[in-house]
Design a protein around this motif. Structure first.
Motif, PDB file in Angstrom:
ATOM      1  N   LEU A 166      31.916  68.806  81.318  1.00 33.32           N
ATOM      2  CA  LEU A 166      32.798  69.162  80.200  1.00 33.32           C
ATOM      3  C   LEU A 166      32.199  70.290  79.378  1.00 33.32           C
ATOM      4  CD1 LEU A 166      33.380  65.556  78.744  1.00 33.32           C
ATOM      5  CD2 LEU A 166      34.981  66.819  80.211  1.00 33.32           C
ATOM      6  N   VAL A 167      33.079  71.077  78.766  1.00 33.21           N
ATOM      7  CA  VAL A 167      32.647  72.019  77.722  1.00 33.21           C
ATOM      8  C   VAL A 167      33.515  71.733  76.505  1.00 33.21           C
ATOM      9  CG1 VAL A 167      32.302  74.419  77.059  1.00 33.21           C
ATOM     10  CG2 VAL A 167      32.133  73.762  79.473  1.00 33.21           C
ATOM     11  N   ILE A 168      32.859  71.446  75.389  1.00 35.35           N
ATOM     12  CA  ILE A 168      33.589  71.143  74.157  1.00 35.35           C
ATOM     13  C   ILE A 168      33.484  72.344  73.227  1.00 35.35           C
ATOM     14  CG2 ILE A 168      33.615  69.642  72.113  1.00 35.35           C
ATOM     15  CD1 ILE A 168      32.363  67.515  74.176  1.00 35.35           C
ATOM     16  N   VAL A 169      34.622  72.744  72.685  1.00 33.32           N
ATOM     17  CA  VAL A 169      34.637  73.877  71.747  1.00 33.32           C
ATOM     18  C   VAL A 169      35.330  73.422  70.473  1.00 33.32           C
ATOM     19  CG1 VAL A 169      35.497  76.226  71.316  1.00 33.32           C
ATOM     20  CG2 VAL A 169      34.748  75.581  73.620  1.00 33.32           C
ATOM     21  N   ASN A 170      34.666  73.663  69.341  1.00 37.21           N
ATOM     22  CA  ASN A 170      35.334  73.429  68.056  1.00 37.21           C
ATOM     23  C   ASN A 170      35.427  74.759  67.339  1.00 37.21           C
ATOM     24  OD1 ASN A 170      35.507  72.842  65.069  1.00 37.21           O
ATOM     25  ND2 ASN A 170      35.900  70.839  65.949  1.00 37.21           N
ATOM     26  N   PRO A 171      36.655  75.228  67.085  1.00 39.13           N
ATOM     27  CA  PRO A 171      36.798  76.568  66.505  1.00 39.13           C
ATOM     28  C   PRO A 171      36.554  76.616  64.994  1.00 39.13           C
ATOM     29  CG  PRO A 171      38.952  75.658  67.040  1.00 39.13           C
ATOM     30  CD  PRO A 171      37.943  74.621  67.445  1.00 39.13           C
ATOM     31  N   ALA A 251      40.323  69.424  65.631  1.00 37.54           N
ATOM     32  CA  ALA A 251      40.439  70.751  66.153  1.00 37.54           C
ATOM     33  C   ALA A 251      39.624  71.012  67.423  1.00 37.54           C
ATOM     34  CB  ALA A 251      39.961  71.737  65.079  1.00 37.54           C
ATOM     35  N   SER A 252      38.904  70.018  67.961  1.00 38.64           N
ATOM     36  CA  SER A 252      38.116  70.279  69.169  1.00 38.64           C
ATOM     37  C   SER A 252      39.013  70.333  70.397  1.00 38.64           C
ATOM     38  CB  SER A 252      37.064  69.184  69.385  1.00 38.64           C
ATOM     39  OG  SER A 252      36.245  69.057  68.259  1.00 38.64           O
ATOM     40  N   VAL A 253      38.637  71.196  71.339  1.00 37.21           N
ATOM     41  CA  VAL A 253      39.270  71.214  72.651  1.00 37.21           C
ATOM     42  C   VAL A 253      38.163  71.036  73.687  1.00 37.21           C
ATOM     43  CG1 VAL A 253      41.307  72.635  72.125  1.00 37.21           C
ATOM     44  CG2 VAL A 253      39.170  73.755  72.668  1.00 37.21           C
ATOM     45  N   PHE A 254      38.537  70.490  74.842  1.00 34.41           N
ATOM     46  CA  PHE A 254      37.527  70.349  75.897  1.00 34.41           C
ATOM     47  C   PHE A 254      38.064  70.951  77.186  1.00 34.41           C
ATOM     48  CE2 PHE A 254      39.462  66.958  78.421  1.00 34.41           C
ATOM     49  CZ  PHE A 254      40.327  66.364  77.503  1.00 34.41           C
ATOM     50  N   GLY A 255      37.155  71.496  77.977  1.00 32.05           N
ATOM     51  CA  GLY A 255      37.505  72.009  79.290  1.00 32.05           C
ATOM     52  C   GLY A 255      36.787  71.166  80.330  1.00 32.05           C
ATOM     53  N   ILE A 256      37.408  70.995  81.485  1.00 36.77           N
ATOM     54  CA  ILE A 256      36.763  70.279  82.596  1.00 36.77           C
ATOM     55  C   ILE A 256      36.361  71.318  83.638  1.00 36.77           C
ATOM     56  CG2 ILE A 256      37.072  68.567  84.427  1.00 36.77           C
ATOM     57  CD1 ILE A 256      38.984  67.064  82.683  1.00 36.77           C
ATOM     58  N   ALA A 257      35.091  71.283  84.026  1.00 34.61           N
ATOM     59  CA  ALA A 257      34.579  72.242  85.014  1.00 34.61           C
ATOM     60  C   ALA A 257      34.349  71.527  86.348  1.00 34.61           C
ATOM     61  CB  ALA A 257      33.290  72.866  84.506  1.00 34.61           C
ATOM     62  N   SER A 259      31.582  71.904  88.170  1.00 33.41           N
ATOM     63  CA  SER A 259      30.175  71.524  88.309  1.00 33.41           C
ATOM     64  C   SER A 259      29.462  71.695  86.977  1.00 33.41           C
ATOM     65  CB  SER A 259      29.491  72.422  89.347  1.00 33.41           C
ATOM     66  OG  SER A 259      29.423  73.751  88.823  1.00 33.41           O
ATOM     67  N   ALA A 260      28.306  71.068  86.855  1.00 35.02           N
ATOM     68  CA  ALA A 260      27.505  71.183  85.631  1.00 35.02           C
ATOM     69  C   ALA A 260      27.056  72.632  85.436  1.00 35.02           C
ATOM     70  CB  ALA A 260      26.299  70.248  85.716  1.00 35.02           C
ATOM     71  N   THR A 261      26.736  73.310  86.543  1.00 38.55           N
ATOM     72  CA  THR A 261      26.310  74.714  86.452  1.00 38.55           C
ATOM     73  C   THR A 261      27.438  75.558  85.881  1.00 38.55           C
ATOM     74  OG1 THR A 261      25.130  74.273  88.492  1.00 38.55           O
ATOM     75  CG2 THR A 261      25.259  76.586  87.814  1.00 38.55           C
ATOM     76  N   GLN A 262      28.649  75.301  86.363  1.00 43.81           N
ATOM     77  CA  GLN A 262      29.796  76.063  85.861  1.00 43.81           C
ATOM     78  C   GLN A 262      30.043  75.737  84.380  1.00 43.81           C
ATOM     79  OE1 GLN A 262      33.693  74.982  87.284  1.00 43.81           O
ATOM     80  NE2 GLN A 262      34.338  77.136  87.389  1.00 43.81           N
ATOM     81  N   ALA A 263      29.906  74.473  83.995  1.00 45.16           N
ATOM     82  CA  ALA A 263      30.112  74.098  82.588  1.00 45.16           C
ATOM     83  C   ALA A 263      29.126  74.854  81.697  1.00 45.16           C
ATOM     84  CB  ALA A 263      29.950  72.588  82.416  1.00 45.16           C
ATOM     85  N   ARG A 264      27.863  74.938  82.152  1.00 46.52           N
ATOM     86  CA  ARG A 264      26.842  75.657  81.349  1.00 46.52           C
ATOM     87  C   ARG A 264      27.188  77.139  81.250  1.00 46.52           C
ATOM     88  NH1 ARG A 264      23.223  72.010  83.809  1.00 46.52           N
ATOM     89  NH2 ARG A 264      22.816  73.478  85.498  1.00 46.52           N
ATOM     90  N   VAL A 277      29.950  75.071  70.474  1.00 45.46           N
ATOM     91  CA  VAL A 277      30.244  75.045  71.916  1.00 45.46           C
ATOM     92  C   VAL A 277      29.161  74.181  72.560  1.00 45.46           C
ATOM     93  CG1 VAL A 277      30.481  76.424  74.020  1.00 45.46           C
ATOM     94  CG2 VAL A 277      31.188  77.407  71.832  1.00 45.46           C
ATOM     95  N   TYR A 278      29.566  73.204  73.383  1.00 42.98           N
ATOM     96  CA  TYR A 278      28.594  72.249  73.906  1.00 42.98           C
ATOM     97  C   TYR A 278      28.957  71.850  75.338  1.00 42.98           C
ATOM     98  CZ  TYR A 278      25.405  68.236  73.507  1.00 42.98           C
ATOM     99  OH  TYR A 278      24.367  67.347  73.664  1.00 42.98           O
ATOM    100  N   ALA A 279      28.034  72.054  76.240  1.00 39.48           N
ATOM    101  CA  ALA A 279      28.254  71.631  77.638  1.00 39.48           C
ATOM    102  C   ALA A 279      27.723  70.219  77.797  1.00 39.48           C
ATOM    103  CB  ALA A 279      27.543  72.581  78.593  1.00 39.48           C
ATOM    104  N   THR A 280      28.530  69.325  78.342  1.00 42.26           N
ATOM    105  CA  THR A 280      28.097  67.942  78.538  1.00 42.26           C
ATOM    106  C   THR A 280      28.868  67.363  79.733  1.00 42.26           C
ATOM    107  OG1 THR A 280      27.813  65.805  77.441  1.00 42.26           O
ATOM    108  CG2 THR A 280      29.722  67.074  76.743  1.00 42.26           C
ATOM    109  N   HIS A 281      29.073  66.056  79.745  1.00 39.48           N
ATOM    110  CA  HIS A 281      29.798  65.420  80.853  1.00 39.48           C
ATOM    111  C   HIS A 281      30.294  64.064  80.371  1.00 39.48           C
ATOM    112  CE1 HIS A 281      26.122  63.125  81.086  1.00 39.48           C
ATOM    113  NE2 HIS A 281      25.479  64.266  81.052  1.00 39.48           N
TER     114      HIS A 281
END
Ligand code: ATP
Length: 286
Positions: A166-171, A251-257, A259-264, A277-281
């Motif tokens: 996951l990548v979490i973004v809060n604008p 206001a947070s949105v998350f993206g699903i990647a 792979s972990a490498t792609q999320a980073r 902006v935070y890469a996690t899972h």
């Protein structure tokens, strides 16, 4: 035990469907909720008397309005425990970000203090107490992946999906959950039971099915009202996420990647543009 540190995990909503407004003013929802690796830390220590909260975060209250305080006060009242307690709260979950940080902190406090004070309260008793704090606290006690129905307080555990990067973004804008519900025309929303599709995809461990079933009824109004949230959602996909979605009422949105490498890599691309902006899972029950 003189000190105990517990982790409070942020949630995302893989689906969030609003079924109707109840006469009480609450809304009936159906949501597949999922814990993530983004967490706050709460360190519990003995104190002479009373409840105190220390936190370097300036945007959470340090008094009876803090969900940690509420949880401790309710637990003392319910169990008759007459101990003083001090909390050190390390906040990482964006405040008011639709990731249930306050609820996660309350749940971790209930579970942690039950252990710290050796109260022996059952999960059912902790659920009862949690309802006085907020509907999402019940999910945070259960953890992992679960279907939440009713006002969000009826929680049925689900099997875990495959680990999703996951990548979490809060604008950096604040969306009040109450205002978001008020902006919704709940009775005009069409219910397509994306949650049932999501549960099927999770049970099949079907990554593409999970991505295809993502849905949040708040998107129609919140993204219109806050273009920066829509931009963050688009940027996640443009940077390589398979899909992106608003969490809770934002206001947070998350993206699903994939792979972990792609999320980073996605997180690195978006860090210069957004304050958080935070890469996690996804994480399972502890
Ligand atoms: P939800 O997704 O459950 O609607 P949220 O993630 O949007 O919640 P929170 O971060 O839980 O929102 O915080 C909402 C409000 O609760 C803020 O105004 C904040 O000041 C207050 N609050 C009280 N205690 C806490 C806490 N421990 N952590 C974060 N916020 C807290």
């Amino acid at each position: 035990m003189t000190e105990l540190t517990v982790k409070a995990y942020a949630k995302i909503n893989l689906t969030l469907e609003i079924l109707r407004r109840l006469p009480s003013g609450y809304h009936e929802i159906k949501s597949v909720m999922q814990q993530t690796g983004l967490c706050d830390d709460i360190t519990i220590t003995e104190a002479h008397a009373g409840i105190t909260i220390e936190s370097a975060s300036s945007n959470v209250p340090r008094n009876a309005r803090n969900s940690v305080w509420k949880a401790a006060a309710l637990l003392k009242e319910r169990s008759g425990a007459d101990y003083g307690v001090k909390f050190k709260l390390v906040k990482r979950i964006p405040v008011g970000g639709g990731m249930g940080g306050g609820s996660a902190d309350a749940a971790a406090t209930l579970v942690g203090l039950n252990q710290f004070w050796q109260l022996g309260l059952s999960q059912t008793e902790l659920f009862e107490i949690s309802q006085e704090i907020g509907m999402d606290v019940a999910f945070c006690i259960v953890g992992g992946t679960a279907l939440a129905t009713g006002r969000g307080e009826i929680v049925q555990p689900l099997p875990p999906p495959p680990k999703l990067p996951l990548v979490i973004v809060n604008p950096g804008v604040f969306v009040s959950t109450r205002t978001a519900y008020e902006g919704l025309k709940a009775d005009e929303l069409t219910f397509t039971d994306k949650s049932a599709q999501m549960i099927d995809a999770i049970r099949r461990r079907d990554f593409d099915g999970i991505v295809a079933s993502l849905h949040n009824d708040f998107e129609s109004t919140v993204l219109d009202e806050y273009p920066v949230i829509g931009a963050a959602r688009r940027d996640l996909v443009e940077a390589g996420a398979e899909a992106a979605l608003l969490s809770g009422s934002g206001a947070s949105v998350f993206g699903i990647a994939r792979s972990a490498t792609q999320a980073r890599a996605i997180a690195e691309a978006l860090k210069p543009r957004y304050p958080f902006v935070y890469a996690t899972h996804t994480v399972g029950k502890e």
